[in-house]
Design a protein around this motif. Sequence first.
Motif, PDB file in Angstrom:
ATOM      1  N   MET A  16      46.892 -50.863 108.504  1.00 58.67           N
ATOM      2  CA  MET A  16      45.781 -51.346 107.685  1.00 58.67           C
ATOM      3  C   MET A  16      45.232 -52.656 108.233  1.00 58.67           C
ATOM      4  SD  MET A  16      43.999 -50.511 105.091  1.00 58.67           S
ATOM      5  CE  MET A  16      42.974 -51.154 103.765  1.00 58.67           C
ATOM      6  N   ALA A  17      46.111 -53.548 108.663  1.00 57.90           N
ATOM      7  CA  ALA A  17      45.660 -54.834 109.211  1.00 57.90           C
ATOM      8  C   ALA A  17      44.871 -54.637 110.496  1.00 57.90           C
ATOM      9  CB  ALA A  17      46.864 -55.740 109.458  1.00 57.90           C
ATOM     10  N   GLY A  18      45.320 -53.738 111.351  1.00 58.22           N
ATOM     11  CA  GLY A  18      44.583 -53.479 112.587  1.00 58.22           C
ATOM     12  C   GLY A  18      43.196 -52.921 112.325  1.00 58.22           C
ATOM     13  N   ILE A  19      43.103 -52.019 111.353  1.00 58.91           N
ATOM     14  CA  ILE A  19      41.792 -51.460 111.012  1.00 58.91           C
ATOM     15  C   ILE A  19      40.886 -52.520 110.405  1.00 58.91           C
ATOM     16  CG2 ILE A  19      40.617 -49.774 109.548  1.00 58.91           C
ATOM     17  CD1 ILE A  19      43.063 -47.967 109.861  1.00 58.91           C
ATOM     18  N   ARG A  20      41.445 -53.374 109.538  1.00 59.84           N
ATOM     19  CA  ARG A  20      40.617 -54.402 108.900  1.00 59.84           C
ATOM     20  C   ARG A  20      40.145 -55.455 109.899  1.00 59.84           C
ATOM     21  NH1 ARG A  20      42.989 -56.277 103.143  1.00 59.84           N
ATOM     22  NH2 ARG A  20      40.941 -57.293 103.116  1.00 59.84           N
TER      23      ARG A  20
ATOM     24  N   MET B 292      34.461 -56.989 112.527  1.00 64.24           N
ATOM     25  CA  MET B 292      33.430 -57.051 113.570  1.00 64.24           C
ATOM     26  C   MET B 292      32.481 -55.864 113.503  1.00 64.24           C
ATOM     27  SD  MET B 292      35.774 -58.376 116.774  1.00 64.24           S
ATOM     28  CE  MET B 292      36.935 -57.013 116.598  1.00 64.24           C
ATOM     29  N   SER B 293      32.572 -55.084 112.439  1.00 64.62           N
ATOM     30  CA  SER B 293      31.720 -53.898 112.290  1.00 64.62           C
ATOM     31  C   SER B 293      30.631 -54.163 111.256  1.00 64.62           C
ATOM     32  CB  SER B 293      32.562 -52.690 111.868  1.00 64.62           C
ATOM     33  OG  SER B 293      33.597 -52.440 112.805  1.00 64.62           O
ATOM     34  N   ASP B 294      29.627 -53.312 111.292  1.00 66.89           N
ATOM     35  CA  ASP B 294      28.507 -53.422 110.363  1.00 66.89           C
ATOM     36  C   ASP B 294      28.819 -52.610 109.115  1.00 66.89           C
ATOM     37  OD1 ASP B 294      26.116 -53.969 109.188  1.00 66.89           O
ATOM     38  OD2 ASP B 294      24.940 -52.584 110.422  1.00 66.89           O
ATOM     39  N   VAL B 295      29.523 -53.220 108.183  1.00 67.16           N
ATOM     40  CA  VAL B 295      29.906 -52.559 106.936  1.00 67.16           C
ATOM     41  C   VAL B 295      28.813 -52.797 105.901  1.00 67.16           C
ATOM     42  CG1 VAL B 295      31.648 -52.416 105.126  1.00 67.16           C
ATOM     43  CG2 VAL B 295      32.336 -52.904 107.486  1.00 67.16           C
ATOM     44  N   PRO B 296      28.406 -51.782 105.165  1.00 64.95           N
ATOM     45  CA  PRO B 296      27.400 -52.003 104.105  1.00 64.95           C
ATOM     46  C   PRO B 296      27.854 -53.086 103.127  1.00 64.95           C
ATOM     47  CG  PRO B 296      27.738 -49.664 104.485  1.00 64.95           C
ATOM     48  CD  PRO B 296      28.763 -50.370 105.300  1.00 64.95           C
TER      49      PRO B 296
ATOM     50  N   PRO C 115      27.629 -53.590  99.873  1.00 61.45           N
ATOM     51  CA  PRO C 115      28.367 -53.252  98.642  1.00 61.45           C
ATOM     52  C   PRO C 115      29.823 -52.855  98.884  1.00 61.45           C
ATOM     53  CG  PRO C 115      26.229 -52.176  98.666  1.00 61.45           C
ATOM     54  CD  PRO C 115      26.447 -52.725 100.039  1.00 61.45           C
ATOM     55  N   LEU C 116      30.155 -52.462 100.132  1.00 61.55           N
ATOM     56  CA  LEU C 116      31.512 -52.000 100.423  1.00 61.55           C
ATOM     57  C   LEU C 116      32.372 -53.057 101.098  1.00 61.55           C
ATOM     58  CD1 LEU C 116      30.817 -48.371 101.713  1.00 61.55           C
ATOM     59  CD2 LEU C 116      31.558 -49.081  99.443  1.00 61.55           C
ATOM     60  N   LYS C 117      31.838 -54.221 101.381  1.00 63.54           N
ATOM     61  CA  LYS C 117      32.616 -55.245 102.065  1.00 63.54           C
ATOM     62  C   LYS C 117      33.763 -55.729 101.179  1.00 63.54           C
ATOM     63  CE  LYS C 117      29.161 -57.063 105.260  1.00 63.54           C
ATOM     64  NZ  LYS C 117      28.401 -58.257 105.706  1.00 63.54           N
ATOM     65  N   GLY C 118      34.883 -56.029 101.838  1.00 67.86           N
ATOM     66  CA  GLY C 118      36.035 -56.539 101.102  1.00 67.86           C
ATOM     67  C   GLY C 118      36.929 -55.429 100.602  1.00 67.86           C
ATOM     68  N   VAL C 119      37.191 -55.442  99.312  1.00 69.35           N
ATOM     69  CA  VAL C 119      38.145 -54.497  98.722  1.00 69.35           C
ATOM     70  C   VAL C 119      37.619 -53.071  98.774  1.00 69.35           C
ATOM     71  CG1 VAL C 119      39.422 -53.917  96.632  1.00 69.35           C
ATOM     72  CG2 VAL C 119      39.023 -56.308  97.201  1.00 69.35           C
ATOM     73  N   GLY C 120      36.314 -52.874  98.657  1.00 66.81           N
ATOM     74  CA  GLY C 120      35.751 -51.528  98.632  1.00 66.81           C
ATOM     75  C   GLY C 120      36.076 -50.738  99.878  1.00 66.81           C
ATOM     76  N   ILE C 121      35.761 -51.288 101.045  1.00 64.95           N
ATOM     77  CA  ILE C 121      36.022 -50.573 102.296  1.00 64.95           C
ATOM     78  C   ILE C 121      37.518 -50.467 102.545  1.00 64.95           C
ATOM     79  CG2 ILE C 121      35.908 -52.634 103.741  1.00 64.95           C
ATOM     80  CD1 ILE C 121      34.569 -49.108 104.583  1.00 64.95           C
ATOM     81  N   SER C 122      38.291 -51.450 102.064  1.00 62.73           N
ATOM     82  CA  SER C 122      39.746 -51.394 102.239  1.00 62.73           C
ATOM     83  C   SER C 122      40.340 -50.225 101.465  1.00 62.73           C
ATOM     84  CB  SER C 122      40.384 -52.704 101.773  1.00 62.73           C
ATOM     85  OG  SER C 122      39.901 -53.794 102.532  1.00 62.73           O
ATOM     86  N   LEU C 123      39.873 -49.994 100.245  1.00 64.48           N
ATOM     87  CA  LEU C 123      40.383 -48.873  99.458  1.00 64.48           C
ATOM     88  C   LEU C 123      39.973 -47.540 100.068  1.00 64.48           C
ATOM     89  CD1 LEU C 123      39.773 -50.201  95.827  1.00 64.48           C
ATOM     90  CD2 LEU C 123      41.951 -49.994  97.029  1.00 64.48           C
ATOM     91  N   ILE C 124      38.763 -47.473 100.632  1.00 64.65           N
ATOM     92  CA  ILE C 124      38.337 -46.240 101.291  1.00 64.65           C
ATOM     93  C   ILE C 124      39.223 -45.955 102.504  1.00 64.65           C
ATOM     94  CG2 ILE C 124      36.468 -45.169 102.582  1.00 64.65           C
ATOM     95  CD1 ILE C 124      34.504 -46.620 100.752  1.00 64.65           C
TER      96      ILE C 124
END
Length: 252
Positions: A179-183, A188-192, A194-203
């Motif tokens: 999980m840490a490697g992916i985060r 450095m990625s273009d995350v929408p 509304p999904l930045k932070g906890v949202g993209i982490s849960l996905i």
Amino acid sequence: MDTFIILIEIAIGAAVINNFVLHYFVGICPFLGVSRRVDTAFGMGCAVTFVMGIASLLSWTFTYFILRPGAPLPAWVWQVAGGDPKVTVDLSVLSYMVYIFVIASSVQFVEMYVRKFFPPLYKSFGVYLPLITTNCAILFACLKIFAELQDPTKLWGLPEALTLGICGGIGFTIAICLMAGIREELDMSDVPKPLKGVGISLIVAGIMAMAFMGFTGVDRGIKNALSRESRVESPESRVESSGITIETIKGR
């Protein structure tokens, strides 16, 4: 050989197939809170593994000798006090309190050690190191051991309990480091927005959980393979299985 096969099955199940985080969804708080950097995540995983191993050792000891129904120590005290020997003493109602005390003591030891010898790592953990006390993954391991000590005909021994605790901690370390490697890559990625932070982490955590489902059945396959190798038939058993006895051979 049978004990070795059981230990292998428990180890693979706890670390990969039935991963505490990605299968049972316990220990989510440190999984999301300390998974921003790989080095910090690895340190947290090692701390949780150590605490889980100590807690498994102590919880098995307390459960086997004191807490489970018909445990030897309370039964002996009951008989010394003049109680009816036919009555089964059951102190399992105290299991939660005992396990929390065991986990808190182990975490306090780890916290003192890390603070003295690894100050930067201690600062990076922040509030999440004391929160290992309430990490439900460790309590889950203790309760799993407790559940396996209820049936008198199939009691887990200390090797099984230690294997579950240590390999469960290794599985937690694998999950939090992935999980840490992916985060780190997501930073450095273009995350929408509304999904930045906890949202993209849960996905990401949900996708990882579905990916780990692909290991289902691996433990049974390894168990069957090891069982076939352990079945080495003797010449006498081969002759008897073919329907020819030793006396028949001698008569011929």
